[in-house]
Design a protein around this motif. Sequence first.
Motif, PDB file in Angstrom:
ATOM      1  N   PRO A 116       0.829  -1.211   0.000  1.00 16.72           N
ATOM      2  CA  PRO A 116       0.000   0.000   0.000  1.00 16.72           C
ATOM      3  C   PRO A 116       0.863   1.259   0.000  1.00 16.72           C
ATOM      4  O   PRO A 116       1.935   1.291   0.603  1.00 16.72           O
ATOM      5  CB  PRO A 116      -0.805  -0.130   1.296  1.00 16.72           C
ATOM      6  CG  PRO A 116      -0.868  -1.603   1.548  1.00 16.72           C
ATOM      7  CD  PRO A 116       0.467  -2.137   1.089  1.00 16.72           C
ATOM      8  N   ILE A 117       0.390   2.285  -0.655  1.00 12.00           N
ATOM      9  CA  ILE A 117       1.148   3.526  -0.808  1.00 12.00           C
ATOM     10  C   ILE A 117       1.253   4.251   0.535  1.00 12.00           C
ATOM     11  O   ILE A 117       0.286   4.344   1.293  1.00 12.00           O
ATOM     12  CB  ILE A 117       0.467   4.436  -1.850  1.00 12.00           C
ATOM     13  CG1 ILE A 117       0.494   3.765  -3.229  1.00 12.00           C
ATOM     14  CG2 ILE A 117       1.138   5.797  -1.918  1.00 12.00           C
ATOM     15  CD1 ILE A 117       1.874   3.513  -3.772  1.00 12.00           C
ATOM     16  N   SER A 118       2.445   4.774   0.789  1.00 12.30           N
ATOM     17  CA  SER A 118       2.672   5.514   2.035  1.00 12.30           C
ATOM     18  C   SER A 118       2.251   6.970   1.865  1.00 12.30           C
ATOM     19  O   SER A 118       1.965   7.430   0.758  1.00 12.30           O
ATOM     20  CB  SER A 118       4.152   5.450   2.416  1.00 12.30           C
ATOM     21  OG  SER A 118       4.932   6.109   1.423  1.00 12.30           O
TER      22      SER A 118
ATOM     23  N   SER B 285      -2.550  -1.167  -5.124  1.00 11.52           N
ATOM     24  CA  SER B 285      -2.437  -1.834  -3.818  1.00 11.52           C
ATOM     25  C   SER B 285      -3.061  -1.016  -2.694  1.00 11.52           C
ATOM     26  O   SER B 285      -2.871  -1.317  -1.517  1.00 11.52           O
ATOM     27  CB  SER B 285      -0.960  -2.105  -3.502  1.00 11.52           C
ATOM     28  OG  SER B 285      -0.215  -0.899  -3.557  1.00 11.52           O
ATOM     29  N   GLY B 286      -3.797   0.045  -3.040  1.00 15.33           N
ATOM     30  CA  GLY B 286      -4.436   0.867  -2.022  1.00 15.33           C
ATOM     31  C   GLY B 286      -3.447   1.783  -1.320  1.00 15.33           C
ATOM     32  O   GLY B 286      -2.339   2.015  -1.809  1.00 15.33           O
ATOM     33  N   ILE B 287      -3.834   2.313  -0.159  1.00 18.35           N
ATOM     34  CA  ILE B 287      -2.939   3.163   0.624  1.00 18.35           C
ATOM     35  C   ILE B 287      -2.918   2.655   2.061  1.00 18.35           C
ATOM     36  O   ILE B 287      -3.856   2.001   2.520  1.00 18.35           O
ATOM     37  CB  ILE B 287      -3.364   4.645   0.592  1.00 18.35           C
ATOM     38  CG1 ILE B 287      -4.736   4.841   1.251  1.00 18.35           C
ATOM     39  CG2 ILE B 287      -3.391   5.164  -0.839  1.00 18.35           C
ATOM     40  CD1 ILE B 287      -5.150   6.297   1.366  1.00 18.35           C
ATOM     41  N   SER B 288      -1.853   2.957   2.759  1.00 14.46           N
ATOM     42  CA  SER B 288      -1.708   2.483   4.139  1.00 14.46           C
ATOM     43  C   SER B 288      -2.668   3.228   5.062  1.00 14.46           C
ATOM     44  O   SER B 288      -3.128   4.329   4.752  1.00 14.46           O
ATOM     45  CB  SER B 288      -0.270   2.685   4.615  1.00 14.46           C
ATOM     46  OG  SER B 288       0.022   4.067   4.726  1.00 14.46           O
TER      47      SER B 288
ATOM     48  N   PHE C 229      -8.129  15.378  -3.292  1.00  8.10           N
ATOM     49  CA  PHE C 229      -8.156  14.257  -4.227  1.00  8.10           C
ATOM     50  C   PHE C 229      -8.745  13.037  -3.540  1.00  8.10           C
ATOM     51  O   PHE C 229      -8.909  13.000  -2.322  1.00  8.10           O
ATOM     52  CB  PHE C 229      -6.747  13.946  -4.743  1.00  8.10           C
ATOM     53  CG  PHE C 229      -5.806  13.428  -3.691  1.00  8.10           C
ATOM     54  CD1 PHE C 229      -5.672  12.060  -3.456  1.00  8.10           C
ATOM     55  CD2 PHE C 229      -5.053  14.312  -2.914  1.00  8.10           C
ATOM     56  CE1 PHE C 229      -4.809  11.583  -2.481  1.00  8.10           C
ATOM     57  CE2 PHE C 229      -4.189  13.839  -1.933  1.00  8.10           C
ATOM     58  CZ  PHE C 229      -4.069  12.472  -1.717  1.00  8.10           C
ATOM     59  N   PHE C 230      -9.085  12.031  -4.346  1.00 13.74           N
ATOM     60  CA  PHE C 230      -9.547  10.764  -3.792  1.00 13.74           C
ATOM     61  C   PHE C 230      -8.766   9.626  -4.438  1.00 13.74           C
ATOM     62  O   PHE C 230      -8.094   9.808  -5.462  1.00 13.74           O
ATOM     63  CB  PHE C 230     -11.055  10.576  -3.969  1.00 13.74           C
ATOM     64  CG  PHE C 230     -11.546  10.701  -5.379  1.00 13.74           C
ATOM     65  CD1 PHE C 230     -11.478   9.629  -6.267  1.00 13.74           C
ATOM     66  CD2 PHE C 230     -12.098  11.898  -5.832  1.00 13.74           C
ATOM     67  CE1 PHE C 230     -11.938   9.740  -7.566  1.00 13.74           C
ATOM     68  CE2 PHE C 230     -12.563  12.025  -7.136  1.00 13.74           C
ATOM     69  CZ  PHE C 230     -12.481  10.942  -8.005  1.00 13.74           C
ATOM     70  N   VAL C 231      -8.870   8.451  -3.815  1.00 16.50           N
ATOM     71  CA  VAL C 231      -8.054   7.305  -4.222  1.00 16.50           C
ATOM     72  C   VAL C 231      -8.921   6.212  -4.850  1.00 16.50           C
ATOM     73  O   VAL C 231     -10.022   5.918  -4.371  1.00 16.50           O
ATOM     74  CB  VAL C 231      -7.294   6.724  -3.012  1.00 16.50           C
ATOM     75  CG1 VAL C 231      -6.551   5.437  -3.402  1.00 16.50           C
ATOM     76  CG2 VAL C 231      -6.317   7.760  -2.456  1.00 16.50           C
ATOM     77  N   ILE C 232      -8.406   5.631  -5.915  1.00 15.64           N
ATOM     78  CA  ILE C 232      -8.996   4.441  -6.528  1.00 15.64           C
ATOM     79  C   ILE C 232      -7.987   3.313  -6.381  1.00 15.64           C
ATOM     80  O   ILE C 232      -6.803   3.495  -6.694  1.00 15.64           O
ATOM     81  CB  ILE C 232      -9.297   4.682  -8.021  1.00 15.64           C
ATOM     82  CG1 ILE C 232     -10.450   5.675  -8.160  1.00 15.64           C
ATOM     83  CG2 ILE C 232      -9.636   3.380  -8.735  1.00 15.64           C
ATOM     84  CD1 ILE C 232     -10.772   6.025  -9.598  1.00 15.64           C
ATOM     85  N   ASP C 233      -8.446   2.164  -5.895  1.00 11.46           N
ATOM     86  CA  ASP C 233      -7.504   1.053  -5.732  1.00 11.46           C
ATOM     87  C   ASP C 233      -7.725  -0.011  -6.810  1.00 11.46           C
ATOM     88  O   ASP C 233      -8.582   0.134  -7.692  1.00 11.46           O
ATOM     89  CB  ASP C 233      -7.598   0.455  -4.323  1.00 11.46           C
ATOM     90  CG  ASP C 233      -8.955  -0.161  -4.023  1.00 11.46           C
ATOM     91  OD1 ASP C 233      -9.717  -0.456  -4.973  1.00 11.46           O
ATOM     92  OD2 ASP C 233      -9.268  -0.365  -2.830  1.00 11.46           O
ATOM     93  N   GLY C 234      -6.952  -1.084  -6.713  1.00 11.16           N
ATOM     94  CA  GLY C 234      -7.011  -2.134  -7.719  1.00 11.16           C
ATOM     95  C   GLY C 234      -8.360  -2.820  -7.789  1.00 11.16           C
ATOM     96  O   GLY C 234      -8.815  -3.202  -8.872  1.00 11.16           O
TER      97      GLY C 234
END
Length: 318
Positions: free
Chosen positions: A230-232, A258-261, A276-281
């Motif tokens: 996961p991203i730091s 791999s998402g974020i930590s 911003f927002f996050v999109i994972d796998g």
Amino acid sequence: MPKLTLTQINAITNLANFLYSFLPGSGHEKWKGHITFKTIAIKLGLGNFLLQGNKLTMIKELLINTLEQKPNLFEKLMLEIVKEAIIYRNKQGKSLKPEDIDALNGYILALGFKFPDLWEPELRNSLELKNAQRAKEIFDQAKKEQELKNYRQMDRLKIIYELREAYINLAREVDRQKAGRDLEKLLNRLFEINDLKPREPFRVIGEEIDGSIELDHEIYLVEAKWEKDPISESSLLIFRGKIEGKSAFTRGIFISTSGISSQAKEAITTGKQPTFFVIDGYDLMMVLSDQIILIDLLRKKRRLLGDKGLVYVPYSEI
């Protein structure tokens, strides 16, 4: 508009004679929903231009007074008369014909006007056909449009499934540099088929891909990373800096397979308003499995960011 000339009054007299059979003059006061020259005049705020007298005189005075005192409403008056006449004459079994519209345009031209709506070929075509023919034409056109829509949907699904296979294969790719380049192509294609208008080619730096898209007329910077863990928070802070370096209106989408930590999730919303927002796998896989349309996913994530300040929300919770 100044007083009408004798030539114009003569043209109006001819127009009034022609319009005489389009609609009733006033009708009985107890008739409900009955459309007449009088009801149209009242509807357009021209009721005070109606003079007592026979029907022809009433039409003529309505036209003269409108042109002299409220010329800006003359076009609207003509269009309203034609619209209601089409309905009325059809009920009477004396439907307006294309040549009626041609003649009307001639009378209006004699007054120095030309109204685009009355020159539309579609209007003439609609008057040439009987009701059943017209209905069939409309149905056939709608059927063709639906078939085209279905074809495009099938084509979109075909591309989506091809992209899904490519995405799955990326996980097996030993050459991670190549995986980054292939992910660039995959995201570009995914954005294109969803009409997100990627504005510039994505640049591959290792496995990092930068670019921008347009969603609902707003620009979003896009960064994607394919890493094992996961991203730091450091990567997210750098991305936030890129967004803040553009404009106050710019937002971002961070794609991390791999998402974020959990630490990054907390840190990125501390002290500053998230941009911003996050999109994972898993999100991507749901899009590529046609479980959700990409634009719908982005809008849901954006709404959660705007309403609750949530940067990262798993697919199962949106």
